[in-house]
Design an enzyme around this catalytic site. Structure first.
Site, PDB file in Angstrom:
ATOM      1  N   SER A  60       0.711  -1.529  -0.186  1.00 35.13           N
ATOM      2  CA  SER A  60       0.078  -0.178   0.178  1.00 35.13           C
ATOM      3  C   SER A  60       0.914   1.612  -0.236  1.00 35.13           C
ATOM      4  CB  SER A  60      -0.888  -0.150   1.481  1.00 35.13           C
ATOM      5  OG  SER A  60      -1.919  -1.383   0.719  1.00 35.13           O
TER       6      SER A  60
HETATM    7  N1  SAH Z   1      -1.193  -3.956   3.747  1.00 36.34           N
HETATM    8  C1  SAH Z   1      -0.800  -4.602   2.597  1.00 36.34           C
HETATM    9  C2  SAH Z   1      -1.782  -4.190   1.215  1.00 36.34           C
HETATM   10  C3  SAH Z   1      -1.325  -5.487   0.217  1.00 36.34           C
HETATM   11  S1  SAH Z   1      -2.446  -5.956  -1.206  1.00 36.34           S
HETATM   12  C4  SAH Z   1       0.830  -4.207   2.257  1.00 36.34           C
HETATM   13  O1  SAH Z   1       0.719  -3.252   2.364  1.00 36.34           O
HETATM   14  O2  SAH Z   1       1.730  -4.591   1.644  1.00 36.34           O
HETATM   15  C5  SAH Z   1      -3.882  -6.674  -0.380  1.00 36.34           C
HETATM   16  C6  SAH Z   1      -3.940  -7.426  -0.031  1.00 36.34           C
HETATM   17  O3  SAH Z   1      -4.784  -8.972   0.578  1.00 36.34           O
HETATM   18  C7  SAH Z   1      -3.055  -8.877  -0.777  1.00 36.34           C
HETATM   19  O4  SAH Z   1      -2.181  -9.337  -0.198  1.00 36.34           O
HETATM   20  C8  SAH Z   1      -4.183  -9.779  -1.087  1.00 36.34           C
HETATM   21  O5  SAH Z   1      -3.475 -11.257  -1.445  1.00 36.34           O
HETATM   22  C9  SAH Z   1      -4.706  -9.027   0.918  1.00 36.34           C
HETATM   23  N2  SAH Z   1      -5.619 -10.470   0.512  1.00 36.34           N
HETATM   24  C10 SAH Z   1      -7.198 -10.450  -0.685  1.00 36.34           C
HETATM   25  N3  SAH Z   1      -8.249 -10.731  -0.501  1.00 36.34           N
HETATM   26  C11 SAH Z   1      -8.374 -11.739   0.732  1.00 36.34           C
HETATM   27  C12 SAH Z   1      -8.841 -12.204   1.779  1.00 36.34           C
HETATM   28  N4  SAH Z   1     -10.577 -12.093   1.590  1.00 36.34           N
HETATM   29  N5  SAH Z   1      -8.762 -12.720   3.039  1.00 36.34           N
HETATM   30  C13 SAH Z   1      -6.911 -12.248   3.538  1.00 36.34           C
HETATM   31  N6  SAH Z   1      -5.955 -12.219   2.717  1.00 36.34           N
HETATM   32  C14 SAH Z   1      -7.034 -11.286   1.335  1.00 36.34           C
END
Ligand code: SAH
Length: 226
Positions: A60
């Site tokens: 993010s």
């Molecule tokens: N805050 C993280 C953002 C990652 S992007 C960072 O800064 O790295 C969003 C993330 O949500 C992804 O890694 C994706 O795999 C995860 N995601 C999507 N749907 C999900 C679910 N149902 N349960 C858990 N994680 C999920």
């Protein structure tokens, strides 16, 4: 510019964007974002943008992380649930601002990368697991705070149900075509209150079985041990 100078520039940019909470700024200063992005993007780690971390996901944008955390109003007594740990970057920041962080990620590779990094930077108040975050974490509920890093078409009821009395959840809501909104959900005397905070664009929250992946560890999990 050295990485330290780039980091200071990012903190100044966050201040200019209205992040005035010194505890949030200091937590963000402590977290080495360059370690949460793949090698190829290391020199862009402090550019203030979202960057790819593999599996079509992104780390993010720092300003979005900061604003969502500010909207949560955290303190060191709080137990928080984070859905979508991804690289573990936001997880690390939360670990400096809360008592305990429970994090869920649906990609095994990302989870392993995040776990290893969080361990290396000694964030021992974090428990991160593979799972479907739309279900929440019933065994650890209720949570005083919940933060979701991927957009659901509607506010997931399982998560609302796992909010403690007085609890706050901040999450993006909306599908990919429509504009999404960061929403804040508060449980007060058993009643759920919602408010729209600001428009955003997040990757989708994907319900169902987590991805076991195929051992592709050159994601954010560049230190992954397999
Ligand atoms: N805050 C993280 C953002 C990652 S992007 C960072 O800064 O790295 C969003 C993330 O949500 C992804 O890694 C994706 O795999 C995860 N995601 C999507 N749907 C999900 C679910 N149902 N349960 C858990 N994680 C999920």
């Amino acid at each position: 510019m050295t990485q330290d100078a780039q980091k200071i520039r990012l903190i100044l940019e966050l201040r200019q964007a209205g992040i005035i909470d010194t505890e949030i700024l200091s937590a963000m200063e402590k977290v080495p974002r360059e370690r949460f992005v793949p090698h190829a993007f290391e020199d862009r780690a402090y550019d203030g943008i979202a960057l790819p971390i593999g599996h079509g996901q992104t780390i993010s944008q720092p300003v979005v992380v900061a604003k969502m955390i500010m909207a949560l109003n955290l303190n060191d007594r709080i137990k928080i649930l984070e859905v979508g740990a991804g690289s573990g970057y936001q997880t690390a920041i939360l670990s400096y601002l809360c008592r305990r962080v429970y994090a869920i990620e649906r990609h095994r590779d990302l989870l392993i990368g995040a776990q290893n990094l969080l361990d290396e930077i000694r964030r021992y108040n974090v428990t991160a697991v593979l799972g479907d975050g739309t279900l929440g974490w019933p065994d650890q509920a209720p949570f005083e705070r919940i933060i979701v890093s991927a957009a659901a078409p509607e506010i997931p009821e399982n998560l609302t149900n796992q909010l403690a009395e007085g609890g706050v959840m901040v999450l993006p809501v909306g599908d990919q075509r429509r504009d999404q909104m960061i929403m804040r959900v508060i449980r007060r005397e058993g009643v759920i209150h919602t408010e729209n905070l600001w428009p955003v664009r997040f990757l989708p929250l994907v319900p169902g079985r987590p991805e076991e992946d195929n051992g592709n560890v050159e994601t954010s999990g560049r230190f992954a041990k397999r």
